[in-house]
Design an enzyme around this catalytic site. Structure first.
Site, mmCIF file in Angstrom:
data_model
loop_
_atom_site.group_PDB
_atom_site.id
_atom_site.type_symbol
_atom_site.label_atom_id
_atom_site.label_comp_id
_atom_site.label_asym_id
_atom_site.label_seq_id
_atom_site.Cartn_x
_atom_site.Cartn_y
_atom_site.Cartn_z
ATOM 1 N N HIS A 64 -24.303 15.052 -8.999
ATOM 2 C CA HIS A 64 -23.941 14.149 -7.890
ATOM 3 C C HIS A 64 -22.536 14.503 -7.360
ATOM 4 O O HIS A 64 -22.355 14.715 -6.154
ATOM 5 C CB HIS A 64 -23.974 12.709 -8.423
ATOM 6 C CG HIS A 64 -23.696 11.656 -7.417
ATOM 7 N ND1 HIS A 64 -24.693 10.901 -6.846
ATOM 8 C CD2 HIS A 64 -22.531 11.229 -6.857
ATOM 9 C CE1 HIS A 64 -24.151 10.052 -5.988
ATOM 10 N NE2 HIS A 64 -22.843 10.230 -5.981
ATOM 11 N N GLU A 65 -21.573 14.587 -8.260
ATOM 12 C CA GLU A 65 -20.191 14.857 -7.829
ATOM 13 C C GLU A 65 -20.063 16.265 -7.244
ATOM 14 O O GLU A 65 -19.334 16.475 -6.270
ATOM 15 C CB GLU A 65 -19.203 14.671 -8.996
ATOM 16 C CG GLU A 65 -19.146 13.262 -9.565
ATOM 17 C CD GLU A 65 -18.946 12.175 -8.527
ATOM 18 O OE1 GLU A 65 -18.280 12.429 -7.516
ATOM 19 O OE2 GLU A 65 -19.495 11.067 -8.715
ATOM 20 N N THR A 74 5.508 -2.289 -0.005
ATOM 21 C CA THR A 74 6.093 -1.312 0.923
ATOM 22 C C THR A 74 7.629 -1.382 0.948
ATOM 23 O O THR A 74 8.255 -0.645 1.698
ATOM 24 C CB THR A 74 5.549 -1.518 2.353
ATOM 25 O OG1 THR A 74 5.514 -2.918 2.615
ATOM 26 C CG2 THR A 74 4.165 -0.931 2.510
ATOM 27 N N PRO A 84 2.211 -4.533 4.440
ATOM 28 C CA PRO A 84 1.356 -4.607 3.256
ATOM 29 C C PRO A 84 2.167 -4.722 1.962
ATOM 30 O O PRO A 84 3.364 -4.405 1.964
ATOM 31 C CB PRO A 84 0.583 -3.272 3.282
ATOM 32 C CG PRO A 84 0.912 -2.599 4.541
ATOM 33 C CD PRO A 84 2.116 -3.245 5.136
ATOM 34 N N LYS A 130 9.613 -4.536 1.075
ATOM 35 C CA LYS A 130 10.225 -5.646 1.823
ATOM 36 C C LYS A 130 11.336 -6.302 0.990
ATOM 37 O O LYS A 130 12.412 -6.593 1.505
ATOM 38 C CB LYS A 130 9.146 -6.673 2.216
ATOM 39 C CG LYS A 130 8.093 -6.079 3.155
ATOM 40 C CD LYS A 130 7.094 -7.087 3.608
ATOM 41 C CE LYS A 130 6.142 -7.528 2.528
ATOM 42 N NZ LYS A 130 5.290 -6.436 1.997
ATOM 43 N N THR A 131 11.055 -6.509 -0.295
ATOM 44 C CA THR A 131 12.072 -7.120 -1.158
ATOM 45 C C THR A 131 13.277 -6.191 -1.278
ATOM 46 O O THR A 131 14.432 -6.635 -1.229
ATOM 47 C CB THR A 131 11.473 -7.406 -2.557
ATOM 48 O OG1 THR A 131 10.255 -8.115 -2.371
ATOM 49 C CG2 THR A 131 12.405 -8.197 -3.427
HETATM 50 P P1 ATP Z 1 5.138 -7.616 -1.884
HETATM 51 O O1 ATP Z 1 4.688 -7.782 -0.466
HETATM 52 O O2 ATP Z 1 3.990 -7.434 -2.821
HETATM 53 O O3 ATP Z 1 6.136 -8.636 -2.336
HETATM 54 P P2 ATP Z 1 7.220 -5.705 -1.270
HETATM 55 O O4 ATP Z 1 6.907 -5.118 0.043
HETATM 56 O O5 ATP Z 1 8.269 -6.767 -1.318
HETATM 57 O O6 ATP Z 1 5.890 -6.179 -1.987
HETATM 58 P P3 ATP Z 1 8.907 -4.380 -3.139
HETATM 59 O O7 ATP Z 1 8.887 -5.504 -4.129
HETATM 60 O O8 ATP Z 1 10.126 -4.217 -2.325
HETATM 61 O O9 ATP Z 1 7.632 -4.486 -2.219
HETATM 62 O O10 ATP Z 1 8.598 -3.008 -3.867
HETATM 63 C C1 ATP Z 1 7.998 -2.946 -5.157
HETATM 64 C C2 ATP Z 1 8.469 -1.683 -5.854
HETATM 65 O O11 ATP Z 1 7.911 -0.542 -5.202
HETATM 66 C C3 ATP Z 1 9.963 -1.487 -5.806
HETATM 67 O O12 ATP Z 1 10.593 -2.071 -6.908
HETATM 68 C C4 ATP Z 1 10.110 0.019 -5.791
HETATM 69 O O13 ATP Z 1 10.081 0.515 -7.109
HETATM 70 C C5 ATP Z 1 8.865 0.495 -5.092
HETATM 71 N N1 ATP Z 1 9.068 0.750 -3.651
HETATM 72 C C6 ATP Z 1 8.411 0.152 -2.634
HETATM 73 N N2 ATP Z 1 8.782 0.643 -1.439
HETATM 74 C C7 ATP Z 1 9.710 1.575 -1.700
HETATM 75 C C8 ATP Z 1 10.492 2.433 -0.878
HETATM 76 N N3 ATP Z 1 10.358 2.425 0.463
HETATM 77 N N4 ATP Z 1 11.371 3.263 -1.486
HETATM 78 C C9 ATP Z 1 11.494 3.275 -2.826
HETATM 79 N N5 ATP Z 1 10.786 2.496 -3.659
HETATM 80 C C10 ATP Z 1 9.907 1.652 -3.128
#
Ligand code: ATP
Length: 500
Positions: free
Chosen positions: A333-334, A109, A106, A111-112
């Site tokens: 409600h809440e 998470t 998702p 990946k980058t």
């Molecule tokens: P997308 O699929 O939208 O491209 P992604 O999975 O590549 O997202 P990233 O770009 O790696 O996500 O993460 C975005 C930001 O969220 C990072 O710059 C960091 O600040 C934070 N982040 C996400 N996952 C982690 C993690 N496992 N540990 C620390 N920081 C995280």
């Protein structure tokens, strides 16, 4: 520059001819066509330069230690990266070189981050691109950019004295989608994808600069099977939402540079944030710091994190201010939701608020006892009961329901459908699509009516206190779960004393 001067002269000439009474329209048409043609040639001829991102050890780049959780993803990735680190050992065992690793998970998470950490770990040149950068209207442009990217990885590795290069393509599903599917049957798309396959096939262990392609996607199911076959993306690494321990690690990383007050328990925050991605947690820590700044505090306190969780889940506060009567209804409600939640899942309420945020006029936030990934029938029924608590509280205290419960009912119906489709209803294992007319409706009604009765009993039991809690909520706008539990405890004690 020459083009601009030419365009200026042409316009001036045409204006002159127009003033002198000449018909300039055919000329205008010709000039327009000429510019369109040069634009096409420009785009087709353009070579996109991919700028390497510096992630070296010397410059303090992102390493695997800067990524919280994701232990299994890191483990798999580390193993795969040995192809870049110790190629001699790999070839001595006759192992075929790894050409591609696909990170699937998702958004947000990490990946980058994982791809960058891979470049750091292997001391590789890092080139990054997004799938959308290869999609153009003109056939051949995307393929040319792919060629350029791989060429740059090889030459860049050599010129920067790196033995290896990592190419990271985010949203790879945009360029790697299945051929012949829908809008992607376009010739340009096929040429681009074919070029990627050709480049991947051309990667070898004997290359002067070893190149590894890392792709990232949220939708691996959309990818062309040619990309996924062994020998191309050999490793598919799942990058899931972090579990509680992972969330704690990520929170620790993102609060490293923030001064925390003694009352901040990151463990509790990790518990309350089930379903948050790393990006959500980064935003949460940042928002908490912004709230502290707004309040002119030197330390980030627990209440700042609580406010930040609400913001990340529900969105920014909005200025919608209903009248007193409507506000009271929202509070009733809440309170109904919260009391039902406390009664069936003790200590489950974290916050009740009537501060409008996003589309909600008020809401309760619950703390799950622990992360859970599957549900039993009784878990789902509890969720349905909590959802119905708002409307039934309105009905019992104010005499009628309002449209404020529409979204609650829709969610409750969806949950009831889940019971049927998971084979947990009295119908047994059935396909909801093939049920005869009215049978599904009857079954859903049975489930919902059962919970409605359960909720009404709870609301009637606490009828004497709901109005008091609602008035208190009206005054404070937000109360904690602990405060609600305190009120409920005192109410129970009072009732006991009366009985005695
Ligand atoms: P997308 O699929 O939208 O491209 P992604 O999975 O590549 O997202 P990233 O770009 O790696 O996500 O993460 C975005 C930001 O969220 C990072 O710059 C960091 O600040 C934070 N982040 C996400 N996952 C982690 C993690 N496992 N540990 C620390 N920081 C995280």
């Amino acid at each position: 520059m020459i083009k601009e001067i030419g365009a200026g002269l042409a316009l001036g000439l045409m204006a002159g001819l127009f003033i002198m009474g000449f018909n300039v329209y055919p000329l205008l048409l010709l000039v327009g066509l000429f510019f369109l043609l040069t634009r096409v040639v420009d785009i087709k001829g353009s070579v996109r330069q991919f700028v390497p991102i510096s992630n070296s050890k010397a410059k303090g780049g992102i390493s695997f230690d800067d990524i919280g959780g994701q232990n299994s993803a890191k483990r798999e990735l580390l193993e795969a990266l040995d192809f870049l680190r110790i190629p001699e050992k790999i070839s001595s065992l006759g192992i075929r070189p790894l050409k591609g690793i696909l990170l699937v998970g998702p958004p947000g998470t990490g990946k980058t981050l994982l791809a960058k950490a891979a470049a750091y770990y292997t001391d590789s040149l890092f080139l990054s691109a997004a799938g959308s950068e290869f999609i153009e209207m003109y056939a051949g442009v995307g393929a040319q950019r792919i060629r350029q990217l791989f060429k740059q990885a090889r030459s860049g590795g050599k010129s920067s004295n790196k033995k290896s290069a990592i190419i990271f393509i985010d949203e790879i599903d945009i360029l790697g989608a299945r051929r012949g599917s829908g809008s992607n049957s376009h010739l340009e798309h096929e040429q681009t994808l074919n070029q990627l396959l050709v480049e991947m096939d051309g990667l070898g262990v004997g290359d002067e600069t070893r190149v590894l392609l890392i792709g990232a996607t949220n939708r691996a199911d959309l990818l062309d099977s040619a990309l996924l076959r062994p020998g191309r993306f050999d490793r598919i690494v799942q990058v899931d939402l972090p579990d509680q321990e992972g969330r704690l690690q990520i929170l620790r990383l993102h609060t490293r540079n923030k001064p925390l007050a003694a009352d901040v328990q990151l463990k509790n925050i990790a518990k309350e944030t089930f379903g948050f991605s790393g990006a959500h947690l980064e935003s949460l820590a940042n928002e908490a710091a912004i709230v502290a700044l707004r309040e002119k505090k030197k330390l980030l306190e627990n209440k700042h994190f609580s406010e930040a969780i609400d913001k990340v889940i529900m969105g920014e506060k909005i200025d919608r201010k209903p009248g007193r009567e409507e506000f009271f209804r929202i509070a009733i409600h809440e309170t109904g939701h919260a009391i039902v939640s406390e009664c069936i899942r003790s200590c489950s309420v974290s916050t009740i608020t009537i501060i409008p945020r996003g589309k909600a006029m008020g809401y309760i936030r619950q703390t799950p006892a622990e992360d859970s990934y599957i549900s039993t029938r009784s878990n789902i029924e509890e969720q349905i009961a909590i959802l119905l608590g708002g409307a039934i509280s309105e009905e019992e205290i104010l005499g009628n329901r309002s449209t404020g419960a529409t979204a609650d009912f829709q969610q409750a119906i969806e949950l009831a459908k889940k019971i049927v489709s998971a084979g947990m209803s009295s119908l047994g294992i059935v396909s909801t699509d093939d049920l005869p007319n009215g049978v599904l409706h009857k079954n859903l009604k049975e489930i919902l009516d059962g919970q409605e009765k359960r909720v009404r009993d709870i609301i009637l039991k606490y009828r004497g206190i709901i109005e008091n809690v609602a008035n208190y909520l009206l005054e404070k706008e937000k109360i904690s779960g602990a405060c609600l539990r305190n009120i409920l405890e005192k109410y129970e004690q009072k009732k006991q004393q009366k009985v005695c």
